[in-house]
Design a protein around this motif. Structure first.
Motif, PDB file in Angstrom:
ATOM      1  N   THR A 102       0.870  -1.184   0.000  1.00 14.19           N
ATOM      2  CA  THR A 102       0.000   0.000   0.000  1.00 14.19           C
ATOM      3  C   THR A 102       0.906   1.234   0.000  1.00 14.19           C
ATOM      4  N   PRO A 103       1.490   1.554  -1.152  1.00 15.24           N
ATOM      5  CA  PRO A 103       2.413   2.701  -1.211  1.00 15.24           C
ATOM      6  C   PRO A 103       1.679   4.024  -1.408  1.00 15.24           C
ATOM      7  N   LEU A 104       2.445   5.065  -1.708  1.00 13.37           N
ATOM      8  CA  LEU A 104       1.863   6.370  -2.035  1.00 13.37           C
ATOM      9  C   LEU A 104       2.043   6.619  -3.532  1.00 13.37           C
ATOM     10  N   ARG A 105       1.110   7.381  -4.105  1.00 13.37           N
ATOM     11  CA  ARG A 105       1.296   7.825  -5.488  1.00 13.37           C
ATOM     12  C   ARG A 105       2.290   8.982  -5.494  1.00 13.37           C
ATOM     13  N   LYS A 106       2.698   9.417  -6.703  1.00 14.71           N
ATOM     14  CA  LYS A 106       3.624  10.565  -6.780  1.00 14.71           C
ATOM     15  C   LYS A 106       3.010  11.792  -6.124  1.00 14.71           C
ATOM     16  N   THR A 107       1.681  11.866  -6.135  1.00 12.10           N
ATOM     17  CA  THR A 107       0.976  13.001  -5.524  1.00 12.10           C
ATOM     18  C   THR A 107       0.934  12.888  -4.001  1.00 12.10           C
ATOM     19  N   ARG A 108       1.543  11.824  -3.448  1.00 12.23           N
ATOM     20  CA  ARG A 108       1.548  11.514  -2.008  1.00 12.23           C
ATOM     21  C   ARG A 108       0.155  11.156  -1.491  1.00 12.23           C
ATOM     22  N   GLU A 109      -0.675  10.651  -2.392  1.00 15.99           N
ATOM     23  CA  GLU A 109      -1.986  10.136  -1.986  1.00 15.99           C
ATOM     24  C   GLU A 109      -1.905   8.612  -1.944  1.00 15.99           C
ATOM     25  N   PRO A 110      -2.796   7.959  -1.179  1.00 21.38           N
ATOM     26  CA  PRO A 110      -2.748   6.486  -1.096  1.00 21.38           C
ATOM     27  C   PRO A 110      -2.888   5.818  -2.457  1.00 21.38           C
ATOM     28  N   ASP A 111      -2.038   4.829  -2.690  1.00 21.94           N
ATOM     29  CA  ASP A 111      -2.164   4.012  -3.903  1.00 21.94           C
ATOM     30  C   ASP A 111      -2.721   2.654  -3.464  1.00 21.94           C
ATOM     31  N   ILE A 112      -4.024   2.530  -3.578  1.00 19.77           N
ATOM     32  CA  ILE A 112      -4.716   1.349  -3.077  1.00 19.77           C
ATOM     33  C   ILE A 112      -4.900   0.311  -4.202  1.00 19.77           C
ATOM     34  N   SER A 113      -4.253   0.581  -5.348  1.00 21.69           N
ATOM     35  CA  SER A 113      -4.498  -0.239  -6.540  1.00 21.69           C
ATOM     36  C   SER A 113      -4.116  -1.721  -6.342  1.00 21.69           C
ATOM     37  N   TYR A 114      -3.073  -1.989  -5.519  1.00 19.93           N
ATOM     38  CA  TYR A 114      -2.669  -3.395  -5.310  1.00 19.93           C
ATOM     39  C   TYR A 114      -3.762  -4.156  -4.555  1.00 19.93           C
ATOM     40  N   VAL A 115      -4.367  -3.456  -3.582  1.00 20.70           N
ATOM     41  CA  VAL A 115      -5.434  -4.092  -2.798  1.00 20.70           C
ATOM     42  C   VAL A 115      -6.647  -4.342  -3.704  1.00 20.70           C
ATOM     43  N   VAL A 116      -6.965  -3.359  -4.537  1.00 22.61           N
ATOM     44  CA  VAL A 116      -8.131  -3.497  -5.429  1.00 22.61           C
ATOM     45  C   VAL A 116      -7.897  -4.646  -6.409  1.00 22.61           C
ATOM     46  N   PHE A 262       8.395   7.420  34.552  1.00 20.74           N
ATOM     47  CA  PHE A 262       7.040   7.496  33.993  1.00 20.74           C
ATOM     48  C   PHE A 262       6.969   8.725  33.072  1.00 20.74           C
ATOM     49  N   GLY A 263       6.002   8.705  32.169  1.00 19.41           N
ATOM     50  CA  GLY A 263       5.714   9.907  31.379  1.00 19.41           C
ATOM     51  C   GLY A 263       6.743  10.274  30.330  1.00 19.41           C
ATOM     52  N   PHE A 264       7.752   9.438  30.114  1.00 12.55           N
ATOM     53  CA  PHE A 264       8.703   9.727  29.035  1.00 12.55           C
ATOM     54  C   PHE A 264       9.073   8.421  28.348  1.00 12.55           C
ATOM     55  N   MET A 265       9.121   8.472  27.035  1.00 13.82           N
ATOM     56  CA  MET A 265       9.525   7.286  26.263  1.00 13.82           C
ATOM     57  C   MET A 265      10.603   7.755  25.282  1.00 13.82           C
ATOM     58  N   PRO A 266      11.783   7.119  25.294  1.00 14.95           N
ATOM     59  CA  PRO A 266      12.842   7.652  24.428  1.00 14.95           C
ATOM     60  C   PRO A 266      12.619   7.366  22.947  1.00 14.95           C
ATOM     61  N   PHE A 267      12.793   8.375  22.129  1.00 11.10           N
ATOM     62  CA  PHE A 267      12.893   8.240  20.672  1.00 11.10           C
ATOM     63  C   PHE A 267      14.228   8.858  20.309  1.00 11.10           C
ATOM     64  N   TYR A 268      14.787   8.443  19.180  1.00  5.55           N
ATOM     65  CA  TYR A 268      16.126   8.911  18.834  1.00  5.55           C
ATOM     66  C   TYR A 268      16.136   9.624  17.490  1.00  5.55           C
ATOM     67  N   PRO A 269      16.957  10.674  17.382  1.00  6.68           N
ATOM     68  CA  PRO A 269      17.039  11.344  16.080  1.00  6.68           C
ATOM     69  C   PRO A 269      17.772  10.464  15.082  1.00  6.68           C
ATOM     70  N   GLY A 270      17.674  10.795  13.819  1.00 10.82           N
ATOM     71  CA  GLY A 270      18.356   9.994  12.804  1.00 10.82           C
ATOM     72  C   GLY A 270      18.411  10.722  11.476  1.00 10.82           C
ATOM     73  N   PRO A 271      18.960  10.031  10.455  1.00 11.36           N
ATOM     74  CA  PRO A 271      19.167  10.687   9.159  1.00 11.36           C
ATOM     75  C   PRO A 271      17.894  10.818   8.330  1.00 11.36           C
ATOM     76  N   GLY A 272      16.761  10.324   8.854  1.00  8.16           N
ATOM     77  CA  GLY A 272      15.496  10.406   8.104  1.00  8.16           C
ATOM     78  C   GLY A 272      14.749   9.093   8.189  1.00  8.16           C
ATOM     79  N   LEU A 273      13.443   9.149   7.961  1.00 10.09           N
ATOM     80  CA  LEU A 273      12.625   7.935   8.042  1.00 10.09           C
ATOM     81  C   LEU A 273      12.772   7.114   6.771  1.00 10.09           C
ATOM     82  N   GLY A 274      12.607   5.796   6.908  1.00  9.66           N
ATOM     83  CA  GLY A 274      12.651   4.955   5.715  1.00  9.66           C
ATOM     84  C   GLY A 274      11.691   3.799   5.854  1.00  9.66           C
ATOM     85  N   GLY A 275      11.724   2.921   4.865  1.00  8.07           N
ATOM     86  CA  GLY A 275      10.881   1.726   4.906  1.00  8.07           C
ATOM     87  C   GLY A 275       9.523   1.978   4.294  1.00  8.07           C
ATOM     88  N   HIS A 276       8.722   0.916   4.356  1.00  7.34           N
ATOM     89  CA  HIS A 276       7.432   0.907   3.694  1.00  7.34           C
ATOM     90  C   HIS A 276       6.343   1.505   4.586  1.00  7.34           C
TER      91      HIS A 276
END
Ligand SMILES: NC(=O)c1ccc[n+]([C@@H]2O[C@H](COP(=O)([O-])OP(=O)(O)OC[C@H]3O[C@@H](n4cnc5c(N)ncnc54)[C@H](O)[C@@H]3O)[C@@H](O)[C@H]2O)c1
Length: 439
Positions: A102-116, A262-276
């Motif tokens: 379920t990727p994104l189209r170039k327009t950054r809208e959902p590409d649901i075509s595989y599911v369809v 309590f009340g804190f959960m660590p997240f870490y900075p990085g070079p950018g998000l990736g993956g599907h």
């Protein structure tokens, strides 16, 4: 709950392990799921449109590190699993699970075509008494608005003649503790009978299965999980950018904040998000939300901050090359260490390394990379090859940039032999060395 004869028949088949399962889409999600059912004694038809994948899998060759060749070969020789591109196997199946992209189209809208596309092909072969479950991550409403509508065209009554549900996949490739068999599963059926049967089948392979009241709630659950991560990563990335300006070590700040019980959960900075998932899924939610007249501000902002991180890395490298190596970025020799989107896997989808390398090449730097999991990397029309990490090789680079923190890399060897390092993952946290600069 209204009893259906088909429900009772399928229930018995599941309990006797006579139910045959078709898994559609044998990627990072579908293949481990198919293997898990087969390991528990269910017969599985693995169906994919990729002929090369089917050929390799039929020979017992797994392309996913978490699935061992020996395990796959054993299931094939025990005739518990088969692989093909043939959708006619749906007719012989009792349960059909959809795990297509379920990727994104170039327009950054959902590409649901595989599911369809997959649903249409299933619809052509569907019969009474079957249970269909969608696992692909998607916007809330997909199961009822797309799958139910298509299946209803066959005159089937959901909850009586056939069953339909959504159950989000939560697999985390490369995770050594959590995998398909021990991650709690959330299930939402289109009716009570649908929910009942879906919970029953997943309970055969996963100890904890949680029922929610509808497929929409299950769809939204997955999007909440991934949006939560994407937004928190954006927050820590922004704090890292602030700390850079304020000359404060963000990594030390996180370690200190983490001591709060309590009340804190660590997240870490990085070079950018990736993956599907993380760069894509929150945008499915914002798209759907907008169609209902609600403009989600935080998701868009998080997406902007996260997608700026590769630029930030490149700017920092240029700055370092100028100020420390006393060199221009033009023809500077740069080594990127790690090109997958996260540690210990071979997946390069949406990897920030690709953007970083592309931008450095545009600035006419000489860029090489090293990744123990990726021997070849396509960058536009070019293809780069992973170099060997030798003393001489490392010393030849003006700057080494750590982008992915694979566990099996010898970082002390890199440290010993390099002139200058930009570390986006804090792999050198134990080394206080003047040639190491952190994000
Ligand atoms: N990879 C992850 O870590 C992860 C985790 C949770 C959820 N998800 C979600 O699960 C879904 C699948 O992701 P993935 O990472 O397994 O994708 P993938 O690209 O690894 O695999 C998808 C497979 O589906 C096949 N396919 C495409 N169209 C098909 C069709 N019509 N019929 C049969 N096969 C078809 C492709 O050839 C491919 O092998 C996505 O919605 C994703 O967002 C992924």
């Amino acid at each position: 709950m209204k009893i259906s004869i088909y429900r009772e028949k399928l229930k018995d088949k599941i309990n006797n392990k006579k139910a045959k399962i078709a898994v559609i889409g044998l990627g990072y999600v579908g293949l481990p799921l198919a293997v898990e059912f087969a390991k528990k004694g269910f017969f599985v038809f693995g169906i994919d449109i990729d002929k090369k994948k089917i050929k390799a899998l039929s020979r017992g060759n797994s392309y996913i590190q978490d699935i061992k060749r020996t395990a796959l070969s054993e299931l094939l020789s025990n005739k518990l699993i088969s692989f093909s591109c043939d959708y006619r196997n749906i007719v012989k199946s009792d349960i059909i699970i959809i795990c297509v992209p379920t990727p994104l189209r170039k327009t950054r809208e959902p590409d649901i075509s595989y599911v369809v596309e997959a649903t249409r092909k299933i619809k052509d072969n569907v019969k009474k008494g079957q249970l269909v479950i969608l696992e692909s991550t998607t916007y809330p409403g997909t199961t009822e608005e797309i799958l139910l509508v298509l299946f209803s065209e066959r005159g089937l009554k959901v909850g009586q003649d056939f069953f339909l549900a959504f159950s989000p996949e939560r697999v985390d490739p490369g995770n050594r503790v959590f995998n398909t068999s021990n991650i709690t599963k959330v299930v939402g059926g289109v009716s009570k009978n649908c929910a009942y049967l879906s919970k029953l089948i997943y309970s055969k392979i996963i100890p904890q299965v949680i029922l929610v009241s509808s497929s929409k709630v299950a769809e939204m659950t997955k999007l909440l999980e991934n949006t939560f991560r994407a937004v928190n990563i954006a927050l820590i990335n922004e704090i890292a950018l602030m700390c850079d300006k304020l000359k404060i070590n963000i990594w030390e700040v996180i370690e200190a904040a983490k001591t709060k019980p309590f009340g804190f959960m660590p997240f870490y900075p990085g070079p950018g998000l990736g993956g599907h998932c993380l760069p894509v899924d929150p945008l499915y939610l914002s798209w759907k939300s907008r169609r209902h007249g609600f403009e989600p501000r935080l998701i868009e902002l998080a997406s902007q901050i996260n997608s700026h991180m590769p630029n930030h890395v490149v700017n920092k490298v240029v700055e370092l090359i100028n100020s420390k190596a006393k060199h221009s970025i033009l023809e500077a020799n740069i080594l990127i260490v790690g090109v997958t989107y996260k540690r210990d896997i071979c997946d390069i989808r949406e990897s920030p390394s690709i953007d970083i390398i592309r931008m450095l090449l545009e600035k006419q730097a000489n860029v090489s990379y090293y990744d123990p999991y990726v021997s070849q990397l396509p960058i536009g029309k070019k293809s780069l090859h992973s170099i060997k990490l030798t003393k001489k090789n490392i010393f030849g680079f003006d700057c080494v940039v750590i982008v992915t923190d694979h566990a099996k890399i010898d970082y002390s060897f890199i440290l010993k032999n390099s002139k200058l390092i930009f570390d986006t993952r804090n792999v050198f946290k134990k080394f206080n060395n003047s040639k190491v600069f952190r994000l």
